[in-house]
Scaffold this active site. Structure first.
Site, PDB file in Angstrom:
ATOM      1  N   HIS A 181       0.867  -1.187   0.000  1.00  0.00           N
ATOM      2  CA  HIS A 181       0.000   0.000   0.000  1.00  0.00           C
ATOM      3  C   HIS A 181       0.897   1.228   0.000  1.00  0.00           C
ATOM      4  O   HIS A 181       1.707   1.420   0.903  1.00  0.00           O
ATOM      5  CB  HIS A 181      -0.926   0.011   1.209  1.00  0.00           C
ATOM      6  CG  HIS A 181      -1.903   1.149   1.187  1.00  0.00           C
ATOM      7  ND1 HIS A 181      -3.181   1.025   0.678  1.00  0.00           N
ATOM      8  CD2 HIS A 181      -1.784   2.446   1.598  1.00  0.00           C
ATOM      9  CE1 HIS A 181      -3.808   2.180   0.780  1.00  0.00           C
ATOM     10  NE2 HIS A 181      -2.984   3.063   1.330  1.00  0.00           N
ATOM     11  N   CYS A 182       0.736   2.071  -1.014  1.00  0.00           N
ATOM     12  CA  CYS A 182       1.584   3.252  -1.165  1.00  0.00           C
ATOM     13  C   CYS A 182       0.833   4.490  -0.686  1.00  0.00           C
ATOM     14  O   CYS A 182      -0.181   4.868  -1.303  1.00  0.00           O
ATOM     15  CB  CYS A 182       2.005   3.422  -2.619  1.00  0.00           C
ATOM     16  SG  CYS A 182       3.065   4.857  -2.906  1.00  0.00           S
ATOM     17  N   PRO A 183       1.272   5.142   0.383  1.00  0.00           N
ATOM     18  CA  PRO A 183       0.575   6.353   0.841  1.00  0.00           C
ATOM     19  C   PRO A 183       0.700   7.504  -0.137  1.00  0.00           C
ATOM     20  O   PRO A 183      -0.177   8.376  -0.196  1.00  0.00           O
ATOM     21  CB  PRO A 183       1.266   6.666   2.171  1.00  0.00           C
ATOM     22  CG  PRO A 183       2.606   6.021   2.083  1.00  0.00           C
ATOM     23  CD  PRO A 183       2.411   4.804   1.250  1.00  0.00           C
ATOM     24  N   ASN A 186      -2.109   6.995  -2.302  1.00  0.00           N
ATOM     25  CA  ASN A 186      -3.374   6.841  -1.588  1.00  0.00           C
ATOM     26  C   ASN A 186      -4.116   5.598  -2.061  1.00  0.00           C
ATOM     27  O   ASN A 186      -5.338   5.604  -2.258  1.00  0.00           O
ATOM     28  CB  ASN A 186      -4.271   8.078  -1.761  1.00  0.00           C
ATOM     29  CG  ASN A 186      -5.446   8.067  -0.793  1.00  0.00           C
ATOM     30  OD1 ASN A 186      -5.387   7.474   0.269  1.00  0.00           O
ATOM     31  ND2 ASN A 186      -6.539   8.715  -1.177  1.00  0.00           N
ATOM     32  N   GLY A 187      -3.363   4.520  -2.248  1.00  0.00           N
ATOM     33  CA  GLY A 187      -3.971   3.267  -2.690  1.00  0.00           C
ATOM     34  C   GLY A 187      -2.948   2.166  -2.764  1.00  0.00           C
ATOM     35  O   GLY A 187      -1.757   2.359  -2.488  1.00  0.00           O
TER      36      GLY A 187
END
Length: 382
Positions: A181-183, A186-187
């Site tokens: 999950h890549c902040p 945002n997904g």
């Protein structure tokens, strides 16, 4: 009254003297022994079960930390995206407002053509792949009844999990071929947007390296200029000059005033070197940090695995090694074929149209089923 106290005193005496035996005869009444056994079983059931292992204990201990991280990441996801867009936009504005006039006035026509062409190409590639990475769904397990091949049942959403599928606590969904999950997006990075994510990291790294190398001399000159302005600011204007100042050359001999002159630079003179220093420091930092991440993902792609599968495959390899066997990743088709499958290259022209130019093509399969077989020749003869 004594009748009710005698069993309690007998229980305390047994506990103190250690005369109560698990297998031997008990001096306690039957109803009290059953009550004691029930209470002990109830206490043990709170922290013990047949499935308890080190992973369960580790997850239980760090559950509050994971809960906090998941909710903070979910809440600030859009903030991270705005920060990423703002930083990238600031570098783009500096390139057009500050650097482009310098290039057009000082460089030769050949170098002008190179910088303008490469700069615009890298900006288009970064913008396209970041937009597609954030807007493209990573791919989720369908909510409706799924009758395809499965490998497990998700403990969180209680749904069948196809191969290479993992649950994301932040998205609260099972993601197809989940990497992480890549902040900053945002997904999740999954089956359908993994290529966009890696391409964005790759071209962003190339762009930062390009700025770092081509702007090195400008950075050094700008840093010296800022130091010069700093020394000028240290000379307080309006301070009287006394003594032998004029004679020994502290101030020009033609100066008839008893005050030192005010600095002759403007806000624009300081703004330009500050922008160049900011751009060079930011791009150099991102080049090293994001470059390391890009290299790591390139290694994983070459081996046909994701970040999560790297950990799983390592543990499986250790388990098989203890049995004297060798574990082989079923999704590893060879380095070149892994890159062809990942990038969607099906013919030679695709190395240009699908890799070096913006392309919105989809992956080979749907992410629910995977071809697992040993390859004796190229999967894609390109």
């Amino acid at each position: 009254m004594l009748r009710h106290l005698n069993p309690l005193l007998q229980l305390l005496r047994c506990v103190r003297l250690g005369t109560c035996s698990r297998r031997g005869r008990s001096r306690l009444p039957r109803w009290m022994a059953e009550l004691w056994a029930y209470m002990r079983l109830l206490v043990q059931s709170l922290y013990f079960n047949s499935l308890t292992d080190s992973d369960v204990i580790f997850d239980s201990i760090f559950e509050p930390v994971l809960f906090t991280v998941e909710h903070v990441t979910r809440s600030f996801g859009r903030v991270f995206v705005c920060v990423c867009v703002a930083l990238t936009g600031s570098i783009t504005v500096i390139a057009y407002v500050v650097l482009l006039p310098i290039v057009l006035t000082t460089y030769t026509p050949i170098w002008i053509a190179w910088h303008v062409t490469f700069g615009h190409w890298i900006i288009v590639m970064i913008t396209f792949h970041y937009y597609k990475a954030t807007k493209t769904s990573p791919g989720f397990v369908p909510f409706e009844k799924y009758e395809g091949p499965v490998v497990a049942v998700c403990k969180k959403c209680v749904m069948p999990k196809p191969a290479r599928t993992h649950h994301c606590g932040i998205c609260n969904r099972c993601v197809l071929k989940m990497d992480h999950h890549c902040p900053w997006m945002n997904g999740c990075v999954g089956h359908y947007n993994h290529r966009y994510f890696f391409s964005f990291c790759l071209f962003m790294t190339l762009g930062c390296v390009y700025c770092m190398i081509s702007g090195r001399n400008l950075f050094l000159d700008s840093y010296k200029a800022l130091e010069h302005f700093k020394h000028l600011d240290m000379d307080k204007p309006g301070e009287p000059v006394t003594g032998m100042g004029v004679l020994i050359g502290i101030v020009p001999s033609a100066q008839t005033s008893d005050e030192t002159p005010t600095p002759t630079y403007s806000f624009k003179d300081k703004f330009r070197p500050r922008c160049i220093v900011y751009m060079w420091v930011l791009t150099s930092t991102i080049a090293f940090v994001l470059g390391a991440l890009t290299c790591w993902h390139a290694v994983l792609i070459s081996k046909g695995e994701t970040s999560i599968e790297r950990h799983i495959n390592s543990k499986e390899a250790e388990r098989m090694a203890k049995k004297g066997k060798v574990y082989k990743n079923p999704h590893n088709y060879g380095r070149l074929n892994n890159w062809k499958v990942f990038l969607g290259v099906e013919k030679r022209s695709h190395w240009v149209t699908r890799v070096l130019l913006p392309s919105g093509h989809t992956p080979h399969n749907d992410g629910l089923t995977w071809n697992i077989f040993p390859l004796k020749k190229d999967l894609i003869p390109v």
